[in-house]
Design a protein around this motif. Structure first.
Motif, PDB file in Angstrom:
ATOM      1  N   VAL A   9      41.208-101.448 -35.356  1.00 39.96           N
ATOM      2  CA  VAL A   9      40.803-101.690 -36.752  1.00 39.96           C
ATOM      3  C   VAL A   9      39.281-101.549 -36.811  1.00 39.96           C
ATOM      4  CG1 VAL A   9      41.133-103.193 -38.754  1.00 39.96           C
ATOM      5  CG2 VAL A   9      42.650-103.395 -36.784  1.00 39.96           C
ATOM      6  N   LEU A  12      37.068-103.456 -39.462  1.00 42.21           N
ATOM      7  CA  LEU A  12      37.242-104.893 -39.632  1.00 42.21           C
ATOM      8  C   LEU A  12      35.888-105.602 -39.620  1.00 42.21           C
ATOM      9  CD1 LEU A  12      39.061-107.461 -39.683  1.00 42.21           C
ATOM     10  CD2 LEU A  12      39.000-107.391 -37.178  1.00 42.21           C
ATOM     11  N   LEU A  96      47.402-107.362 -36.464  1.00 32.53           N
ATOM     12  CA  LEU A  96      46.253-108.260 -36.498  1.00 32.53           C
ATOM     13  C   LEU A  96      46.708-109.703 -36.719  1.00 32.53           C
ATOM     14  CD1 LEU A  96      43.158-108.407 -36.392  1.00 32.53           C
ATOM     15  CD2 LEU A  96      43.140-108.100 -38.878  1.00 32.53           C
ATOM     16  N   LEU A 190      40.380-113.315 -39.115  1.00 31.19           N
ATOM     17  CA  LEU A 190      40.306-111.858 -39.044  1.00 31.19           C
ATOM     18  C   LEU A 190      41.110-111.197 -40.158  1.00 31.19           C
ATOM     19  CD1 LEU A 190      40.678-111.432 -35.165  1.00 31.19           C
ATOM     20  CD2 LEU A 190      38.573-111.593 -36.521  1.00 31.19           C
ATOM     21  N   THR A 191      42.318-111.691 -40.412  1.00 27.66           N
ATOM     22  CA  THR A 191      43.151-111.101 -41.466  1.00 27.66           C
ATOM     23  C   THR A 191      42.474-111.238 -42.821  1.00 27.66           C
ATOM     24  OG1 THR A 191      45.121-111.686 -40.183  1.00 27.66           O
ATOM     25  CG2 THR A 191      45.448-111.085 -42.486  1.00 27.66           C
ATOM     26  N   LEU A 194      39.771-108.696 -43.186  1.00 27.04           N
ATOM     27  CA  LEU A 194      40.314-107.367 -43.468  1.00 27.04           C
ATOM     28  C   LEU A 194      40.766-107.266 -44.920  1.00 27.04           C
ATOM     29  CD1 LEU A 194      40.975-104.574 -42.443  1.00 27.04           C
ATOM     30  CD2 LEU A 194      43.197-105.429 -41.656  1.00 27.04           C
ATOM     31  N   LYS A 197      37.897-106.213 -46.995  1.00 28.27           N
ATOM     32  CA  LYS A 197      37.635-104.778 -46.898  1.00 28.27           C
ATOM     33  C   LYS A 197      38.644-103.982 -47.723  1.00 28.27           C
ATOM     34  CE  LYS A 197      35.384-101.219 -45.159  1.00 28.27           C
ATOM     35  NZ  LYS A 197      36.100-100.134 -45.844  1.00 28.27           N
TER      36      LYS A 197
END
Length: 486
Positions: A9, A12, A96, A190-191, A194, A197
């Motif tokens: 990713v 990320l 992820l 992290l998710t 993302l 983004k």
């Protein structure tokens, strides 16, 4: 996606996402994200401070007026594009989720699809913020009611559904015309990063969405809800933390939505279709390895079928493959952290000490990572601690009953009221029992109730307000009454 890693990713963000701009924490601090399957570090992300929280509020405030004035159709098209981008990137999002949360890939893929649906649903709802107009009963004037965005919204999400709990809040907030600041759980940032983004790529203007990972959760959330520009707090998490946040929000009388803890009873009557009940139990209990507020926590099974139900449930759970969430053949991944695994183990040991019989499992496997074995307990005594707390693990405690009133009384004997499950072939009984169960949702001959088009929420100390459905967007709007004559 073989050999998934963060390098899979490349876009990320690993720093703060402040109003559409990636930036380091104001003090340069960072914290580690662990893989629950190994306990090893997989990433380091920026650790937001109170100053960073205020920067997020500034960005949200600067964008608030223009976003609220953006045509509903334009907001809808952006959300629709976000749904399409999530669908295109579904496999990497699922991997992820598995990497930082530990859940098995089938569950992670299910969550990704479910999460994306909130963007599609609220793309459709964005153009339906209907007001009303009527003649006052006296005839003196008209009553005109407008629906307007409540304002800057702080969204606090848990670790167990890092994508879905984010989109379930972001979708209706953006549809309503609110700017938002997402504070994700520090176990699973992290998710959420993302998602920021994805939304930027979908066309969300700068300032409309910020994502603030932070270990100092209490301090940054408190600072934001005490800023008079913040008018909405939406929290999903434990009832204990929810109580604290409600007290904090009271200082500025901030509009609150709370999706809090659950302690779901699963009732199986003697006339139930046991095949359907077992299938439903596997969904209600084992989805995300039991780490869900909707997870079946207490199984009340009629004495005539309790032995057969328990043995068949144990047989199904025994057949599940336990392993790292990112492995293609895994069906039950590790729990999210050591604290969670230790708590589940403590609850099971307490139940066994009190007289429960272990039909399956009952222990932590001898392997690295935060695992707990799928477990079925029979003859659990009333009053056992395991019946009063959210287990949040792959453990099914079974009790028996012979009387309908007694089953309902046991099911309602909790401070929580999120969801209940009922299995019976008698539709009249099913509806009668559903009406008497003190819960915001009931799965009648179904082990899954969550749906973006349905109002999700509970009674008692399981929360305030509803997420999903048309009601979910109204939670981000205020009604303005205009008295007018013409």
């Amino acid at each position: 996606m073989a050999d998934f890693s963060l390098s899979s990713v490349p876009d990320l963000p690993l720093d703060l996402w402040v109003g559409g701009v990636e930036r380091a924490a104001s003090d340069g601090g960072r914290f580690d994200v662990l893989d629950p399957a190994t306990g090893k570090v997989v990433a380091s992300v920026a650790n937001g401070t109170v100053d960073d929280a205020m920067a997020c509020v500034e960005a949200a405030d600067a964008a608030a007026a223009s976003w609220a004035a953006t045509a509903p159709r334009e907001r809808a098209e952006i959300l629709r594009r976000a749904f399409e981008l999530m669908t295109e990137r579904a496999d990497e999002i699922a991997h992820l989720i598995s990497l930082e949360n530990g859940k098995a890939l089938p569950d992670a893929r299910g969550e990704t699809a479910y999460a994306a649906e909130f963007f599609r649903w609220y793309a459709e709802e964005a153009v339906r913020a209907s007001g009303t107009v009527m003649t006052a009963p006296s005839g003196a004037n008209r009553i005109l009611v407008l629906q307007q965005p409540v304002g800057i919204a702080v969204l606090v999400t848990p670790w167990n559904f890092p994508a879905a709990m984010a989109t379930r809040k972001i979708g209706p907030a953006l549809a309503a015309g609110c700017t938002v600041i997402l504070k994700p759980a520090s176990d699973t940032p992290l998710t959420a990063l993302l998602m920021a983004k994805v939304l930027a790529d979908a066309g969300v203007p700068e300032g409309v969405v910020s994502v603030l990972p932070a270990r100092r959760s209490g301090a940054v959330v408190s600072a934001m809800v005490h800023d008079p520009r913040v008018r909405k707090l939406s929290f999903t998490g434990s009832t204990e933390v929810g109580r604290v946040l409600l007290k904090e929000a009271a200082d500025q009388v901030v509009n609150c939505s709370m999706e809090l803890g659950g302690n779901a009873p699963f009732l199986v009557f003697e006339d139930a279709d046991l095949d359907a009940a077992i299938d439903g139990a596997m969904i209600a209990k084992m989805r995300n390895a039991g780490e869900a507020c909707t997870a079946a926590n207490r199984f009340y099974v009629h004495a005539d079928v309790a032995e057969e139900f328990s043995s068949r449930l144990a047989e199904r759970m025994r057949a599940l493959t336990v392993g790292p969430g990112t492995a293609d053949d895994t069906q039950v991944g590790p729990l999210v952290n050591e604290e969670s695994a230790a708590k589940v183990d403590e609850l099971v040991r307490g139940a066994v000490s009190a007289g429960a019989r272990v039909v399956l499992g009952g222990e932590r496997p001898d392997r690295e990572g935060f695992y707990y074995s799928p477990t079925v307990l029979l003859d659990v005594p009333r009053g056992a601690d395991i019946l009063g707390e959210e287990i949040f693990g792959p453990v099914a405690p079974v009790l028996t009953f012979t009387d309908e009133d007694d089953a309902i009384a046991m099911a309602n004997d909790t401070e929580y009221g999120l969801v209940s499950y009922v299995y019976t072939r008698d539709l009249a009984r099913g509806l009668r029992v559903s009406e008497r169960l003190d819960a915001g949702m009931v799965g009648l001959n179904r082990g899954l109730v969550s749906d973006p088009a349905a109002p999700f929420g509970g009674t008692k100390q399981s929360g305030i307000g509803r997420e999903g459905g048309h009601e979910g967007m109204l939670d981000y709007m205020e009604s303005k009454y205009v008295a007018v004559s013409w």
